[in-house]
Enzyme design. Structure first.
Site, PDB file in Angstrom:
ATOM      1  N   LYS B  74       0.737  -1.319   0.111  1.00  0.00           N
ATOM      2  CA  LYS B  74       0.082  -0.078  -0.100  1.00  0.00           C
ATOM      3  C   LYS B  74       0.825   1.327  -0.126  1.00  0.00           C
ATOM      4  CE  LYS B  74      -4.014   1.718   2.825  1.00  0.00           C
ATOM      5  NZ  LYS B  74      -4.922   1.294   3.904  1.00  0.00           N
ATOM      6  N   SER B 149      -9.635   1.246   3.079  1.00  0.00           N
ATOM      7  CA  SER B 149      -8.687   2.052   2.165  1.00  0.00           C
ATOM      8  C   SER B 149      -7.831   1.341   1.499  1.00  0.00           C
ATOM      9  CB  SER B 149      -8.041   3.188   2.903  1.00  0.00           C
ATOM     10  OG  SER B 149      -7.291   2.518   3.864  1.00  0.00           O
ATOM     11  N   SER B 173      -9.737  -1.318   7.015  1.00  0.00           N
ATOM     12  CA  SER B 173      -9.118  -0.869   5.838  1.00  0.00           C
ATOM     13  C   SER B 173      -8.340  -2.223   5.135  1.00  0.00           C
ATOM     14  CB  SER B 173      -8.237   0.306   6.103  1.00  0.00           C
ATOM     15  OG  SER B 173      -8.958   1.348   5.903  1.00  0.00           O
TER      16      SER B 173
END
Lengths: 113, 472
Positions: B74, B149, B173
């Site tokens: 990420k 996310s 997330s």
């Protein structure tokens, strides 16, 4: 329970719904400039979100300690052994502006550059 | 092919790491234009790392349990010399001067980073629509969101660009996009994985974890990145137990609690039905399934949306145009701060900074922040009571399957309600994971397995049984 106990338990009612003036003041504290549209939108949205949190006021929290962190944490000590730091030039290379190996900023007190 | 099988072949010299990495790069090339899952492809560095692994295999040197396994991290994970944006304009073009601990540990394990995954700006969001670099799209239906996310990581795994990925989980997330995209997503115990080099959102809640196509690969990646790090004083001193070795233990005699508060109002009945089907699979495998009540969970969402923004408002004060990232010029420093932050941050980040600043400000601190911290205590106590009746808990991951792009963007509160099943875990610092368990109306559904702090082995062995019995 783990965690830090705060000095006072809040016993009053939940505050009034957040106003446009509150939002403008908070933006100043947070170093954000909001346009008129943003001020309107945030006033309504933050009001809704904070209203949702009003159910917390109905809970009996008398004598409940506050938790700041999920596990008991104490100061973490280590031996005083020197280890390499980040490379100064590499760190400065990421800065928007540098001068003589320092981070450079515009005038702090407001006089023109 | 699983990541573990790939690594075994690379270690045995049956397959070149370079070929594996080229296949991954080709998959990204063919799919990413439509999906926008990967913000940066690190092709040159990946090829060099793969070639080095191949040389070590040829020389008979050890190469690690994830040798030659390509993955994406990420984009809130620092990679030295490689852009790390956090999905934000304010960090566009920034190149960190150091690697996150997880990046170094992955390299030590032989894994090869092929890219940085798209995300909601500073991990604030549940749909990956809040990225400054455009939304990531759902792999099955391009008009739907992949969750967030960590939506980029989930889509990269779900579409076979990479077999495994890293995400971060502050309120769900990792788990929610895993559920929406039909992959495994793990939020480890708080402190299990070092946060050094993870750009902070809410420091008492943030945790890095693996996403994978299967439970065994997720366990292997977690073992590779876990463990104490002197650079993160909140990381757990004890070593991570051998999770992968226990995947076949089964659930005979394990007490599984279905969380009543997360099965009723607001939960899509089709999603709740999958959770009940999962409970039946576990019962058939010898588990004792009971219902548990944790009334404090009803207040967890409200507490989270005070605590997380409060921590964020403090953490994100560092983005001021002085030391890194964007600077919008102005004639004075205070004005430069304001312009930089106002132009650099997107709407959701501003909203949470404002919310947190308000909750921490004089006159409101006790009513909001101190109250939320006490609710956090109730959540911890509630879980502790539930775990006297059950070894692991079961619940939905999210109230629904993947929703449509734009469906929840106008009303932030509706978006936040998506996190109702995942947030309690973060407040408690416990581990939880999403395991793919069939579909509802053609879209993937994950079931959440929750466990007490440090009990990753029980969580994973339960997940392994669900994985084996998950076909509809």
């Amino acid at each position: 329970m783990n965690g830090v106990t705060v000095a006072t338990a809040y016993v009053g009612p939940m505050p009034e719904r957040i106003s446009r003036e509150d939002v403008a003041r908070i933006a100043q504290l947070a170093r954000l400039t909001l346009g008129d549209d943003e001020l309107d939108r945030f006033t309504s949205q933050l009001g809704d979100i904070l209203d949702h949190a009003r159910d917390l006021a109905a809970l009996d929290l008398d004598g409940v300690a506050a938790t700041a962190h999920p596990f008991p944490l104490r100061n973490v000590m280590r031996d005083d052994v020197a280890t390499p730091s980040l490379d100064r030039d590499e760190v400065l290379a990421a800065a928007p502006e540098i001068e003589s190996h320092m981070f450079a900023v515009p005038p702090v007190l407001g006089e023109p550059a | 092919m699983s990541a573990l099988d790939t690594a075994a072949q690379v270690r045995a010299g049956q397959r070149c790491a370079l070929d594996v990495v080229e296949e991954s790069l080709a998959a990204i090339e063919s799919r990413n234009a439509d999906l926008n899952a990967v913000l940066l492809v690190t092709a040159d560095a990946a090829r060099a790392a793969a070639a080095s692994i191949d040389r070590r295999v040829a020389a008979g040197e050890p190469v690690g349990p994830l040798a030659g396994v390509p993955l994406v991290v990420k984009d809130n994970t620092c990679t030295r010399g490689l852009p790390t944006t956090c999905g934000s304009r304010i960090l566009n073009g920034w190149r960190p001067p150091y690697d996150a601990t997880v990046v170094r540990r992955l390299a030590d394990a032989g894994a090869v980073i092929v890219g940085k995954a798209n995300m909601d700006e500073f991990a604030m969001g549940s749909s990956t629509e809040n990225s400054a670099f455009g939304p990531t799209r759902h792999p099955i239906d391009p008009d739907r969101v992949p969750g967030g996310s960590s939506g980029g990581s989930a889509v990269a795994v779900a579409t076979g660009m990479v077999p495994v990925a890293l995400g971060s989980d502050t309120g769900g997330s990792i788990r929610q996009p895993a559920s929406f995209c039909g992959v495994v997503g793990v939020k480890p115990t708080y402190g299990r994985v070092s946060r050094l080099g993870l750009v902070a959102y809410a420091s008492s809640l943030d945790q890095i974890g693996p996403m994978a196509t299967n439970v065994a690969d997720a366990a292997a990646v977690l073992e590779a990145i876990a463990g104490h790090d002197p650079g993160d004083s909140t990381s757990i001193p004890e070593p991570c137990p051998p999770i992968g070795a226990h995947l076949g233990d089964g659930v005979d005699g394990v007490r599984v609690g279905v969380v009543a508060e997360l099965m009723g109002d607001g939960i899509d009945p089709a999603v709740a039905a999958r959770v009940l089907a999962a409970a039946e699979v576990l019962a058939a495998a010898g588990a004792d399934v009971v219902e548990v009540a944790i009334p404090a969970l009803r207040s967890a969402l409200s507490a989270y949306y005070i605590i997380a923004p409060a921590e964020a408002s403090s953490n994100l004060s560092r983005f001021d145009g002085v030391r890194f990232g964007l600077r919008v010029p102005a004639s004075t420093t205070p004005e430069m701060y304001e312009r930089t932050r106002s132009e650099g941050f997107g709407a959701e980040v501003k909203r949470r900074i404002m919310l947190g600043t308000y909750a921490l400000s004089a006159g409101y601190y006790d009513a909001y922040y101190a109250t939320a911290q006490k609710v956090r205590t109730l959540v911890l106590d509630g879980f502790a009571a539930a775990y006297r009746d059950a070894h692991v808990l079961l619940s939905p991951v999210a109230p629904t399957t993947a929703f449509r792009l734009g469906e929840n963007t106008e009303d932030p509160l509706t978006m936040y309600l998506n996190d109702v099943c995942t947030i309690p875990t973060n407040l408690a610092g416990h581990p939880a994971m999403s395991v793919p368990f069939g579909h509802a109306e053609g879209l993937p559904v994950g079931v959440q397995v929750l466990a007490p702090a440090l009990a990753e082995i029980d969580m994973f062995r339960t997940a392994a049984v669900l994985e084996a019995g998950g076909a509809e």
